[in-house]
Design a protein around this motif. Structure first.
Motif, PDB file in Angstrom:
ATOM      1  N   ALA A   1      63.051  32.203  29.389  1.00 59.44           N
ATOM      2  CA  ALA A   1      62.398  31.848  30.514  1.00 59.44           C
ATOM      3  C   ALA A   1      60.932  32.410  30.533  1.00 59.44           C
ATOM      4  O   ALA A   1      60.669  33.229  30.205  1.00 59.44           O
ATOM      5  N   CYS A   2      60.024  31.644  31.146  1.00 50.82           N
ATOM      6  CA  CYS A   2      58.787  31.970  31.893  1.00 50.82           C
ATOM      7  C   CYS A   2      59.414  32.429  33.410  1.00 50.82           C
ATOM      8  O   CYS A   2      60.343  31.745  34.077  1.00 50.82           O
ATOM      9  N   LEU A   3      58.350  33.228  33.826  1.00 53.84           N
ATOM     10  CA  LEU A   3      58.600  33.566  35.241  1.00 53.84           C
ATOM     11  C   LEU A   3      57.603  32.987  36.633  1.00 53.84           C
ATOM     12  O   LEU A   3      56.477  33.286  36.057  1.00 53.84           O
ATOM     13  N   LEU A   4      57.998  32.134  37.294  1.00 53.51           N
ATOM     14  CA  LEU A   4      56.967  31.609  38.237  1.00 53.51           C
ATOM     15  C   LEU A   4      57.327  32.474  39.605  1.00 53.51           C
ATOM     16  O   LEU A   4      58.370  32.337  40.114  1.00 53.51           O
ATOM     17  N   HIS A   5      56.359  33.096  40.150  1.00 49.92           N
ATOM     18  CA  HIS A   5      56.288  33.988  41.441  1.00 49.92           C
ATOM     19  C   HIS A   5      55.649  33.176  42.489  1.00 49.92           C
ATOM     20  O   HIS A   5      54.411  32.954  42.496  1.00 49.92           O
TER      21      HIS A   5
ATOM     22  N   THR B   1      61.312  33.717  43.325  1.00 52.77           N
ATOM     23  CA  THR B   1      61.020  33.996  42.005  1.00 52.77           C
ATOM     24  C   THR B   1      61.668  32.886  41.258  1.00 52.77           C
ATOM     25  O   THR B   1      63.072  32.507  41.581  1.00 52.77           O
ATOM     26  N   VAL B   2      61.166  32.205  40.337  1.00 51.53           N
ATOM     27  CA  VAL B   2      61.676  31.056  39.643  1.00 51.53           C
ATOM     28  C   VAL B   2      61.630  30.955  38.138  1.00 51.53           C
ATOM     29  O   VAL B   2      60.591  31.347  37.788  1.00 51.53           O
ATOM     30  N   ARG B   3      62.798  30.783  37.539  1.00 48.87           N
ATOM     31  CA  ARG B   3      62.853  30.973  36.090  1.00 48.87           C
ATOM     32  C   ARG B   3      62.817  29.601  35.479  1.00 48.87           C
ATOM     33  O   ARG B   3      63.364  28.657  35.830  1.00 48.87           O
TER      34      ARG B   3
ATOM     35  N   LEU C   1      52.237  32.960  37.598  1.00 48.28           N
ATOM     36  CA  LEU C   1      53.121  32.618  36.437  1.00 48.28           C
ATOM     37  C   LEU C   1      52.701  33.446  35.322  1.00 48.28           C
ATOM     38  O   LEU C   1      51.692  33.785  34.759  1.00 48.28           O
ATOM     39  N   VAL C   2      54.111  33.875  34.779  1.00 46.13           N
ATOM     40  CA  VAL C   2      54.048  34.926  33.670  1.00 46.13           C
ATOM     41  C   VAL C   2      54.894  34.133  32.723  1.00 46.13           C
ATOM     42  O   VAL C   2      56.137  33.912  32.410  1.00 46.13           O
ATOM     43  N   PRO C   3      53.860  33.922  31.474  1.00 48.06           N
ATOM     44  CA  PRO C   3      54.626  32.853  30.729  1.00 48.06           C
ATOM     45  C   PRO C   3      55.153  33.889  29.604  1.00 48.06           C
ATOM     46  O   PRO C   3      55.164  35.112  29.301  1.00 48.06           O
ATOM     47  N   PHE C   4      56.347  33.295  29.047  1.00 51.01           N
ATOM     48  CA  PHE C   4      57.354  33.888  27.939  1.00 51.01           C
ATOM     49  C   PHE C   4      57.694  35.363  28.307  1.00 51.01           C
ATOM     50  O   PHE C   4      57.466  36.287  27.872  1.00 51.01           O
ATOM     51  N   ALA C   5      58.048  35.439  29.649  1.00 51.11           N
ATOM     52  CA  ALA C   5      58.248  36.809  30.384  1.00 51.11           C
ATOM     53  C   ALA C   5      59.433  37.199  30.009  1.00 51.11           C
ATOM     54  O   ALA C   5      59.575  38.437  29.700  1.00 51.11           O
TER      55      ALA C   5
END
Length: 245
Positions: A228-232, A177-179, A220-224
């Motif tokens: 941050a956005c969240l990259l899974h 999980t990357v912010r 990728l969940v933008p504006f999560a």
């Protein structure tokens, strides 16, 4: 804070998602969350603006916004100058976001913005085409790097690649999980989030595929969340040939 559910709602909510990439980590300490919202609004203006104007758009009191602006100036993230005097009394302060992007980030931002906006205007399937365009881009970027020896290494290399593009990523211990705490295309992403963010996802998938790592389950969940956005990268745990990390 209640997080809106739809992408359109999230992308239009101040405070959600990453800060502009002009808020470079090289410019001293990172701003507080509230100051980050002010910085994001400031960066969206092409011309210098007053604290009162930012207060009106942010819903905060002018004195509060002015305090945040002063902190941003002290951190090197914003500039301050007097407006032209038009009469009696001291003219107002005008504020502007500092341009601190490195040349490679500016180049990426310009090219990616032009690509995303063109797809948004002309494509019948803008999201799919944006992912594919990003995938090709990611393959090119990955081909310029030394191939990692494992899926775990590929995930770490993705984080390093995104760092170079101005996303200021932070990852969990397994890099699954990357912010993404900055975005070099934040204004375009708020205008066309589905297309712009799909380009970013495509870059990640193209890089992973070049390094023989599964990518289809990455998301990728933008504006999560605030900041941050969240990259899974949960799906990027095996070689395309079937080997485990």
């Amino acid at each position: 804070m209640n997080i809106p559910t739809t992408l359109e709602e999230r992308s239009s909510t101040p405070g959600l998602g990453p800060r502009p990439a002009s808020a470079s980590a090289t410019a001293g300490t990172a701003p507080s969350r509230a100051a980050g919202v002010v910085l994001e609004l400031l960066a969206a203006h092409r011309d210098p603006v007053t604290a009162a104007a930012l207060a009106a758009s942010s819903g905060q009191h002018t004195n509060t916004v002015r305090e945040h602006l002063d902190a941003l100036v002290d951190a090197g993230l914003a500039t301050r100058e007097r407006a032209e005097s038009l009469g009696r009394g001291r003219p107002a302060w005008l504020y502007a976001a500092t341009e601190l992007q490195q040349p490679v980030v500016r180049e990426y931002a310009g090219l990616a913005t032009a690509l995303a906006m063109q797809l948004a205007r002309t494509s019948l399937h803008p999201r799919d085409d944006a992912v594919e365009a990003g995938r090709v881009w990611g393959e090119q970027l990955a081909g310029e790097r030394t191939p990692p020896s494992s899926p775990a290494g590929a995930r770490r290399e993705v984080v390093d690649l995104l760092t170079g593009l101005g996303f200021d990523p932070t990852a969990d211990s397994r890099v699954q999980t990357v912010r993404l705490r900055q975005c070099p295309l934040i204004a375009a992403a708020r205008e066309e989030p589905e297309v712009v963010c799909s380009v970013h996802l495509g870059i990640v998938r193209g890089a992973l595929e070049t390094w023989d790592t599964h990518s289809d389950e990455t998301s990728l969940v933008p504006f999560a969340e605030p900041g941050a956005c969240l990259l899974h990268l949960t799906g990027a745990t095996a070689r395309t040939g079937g080997d485990q990390p």
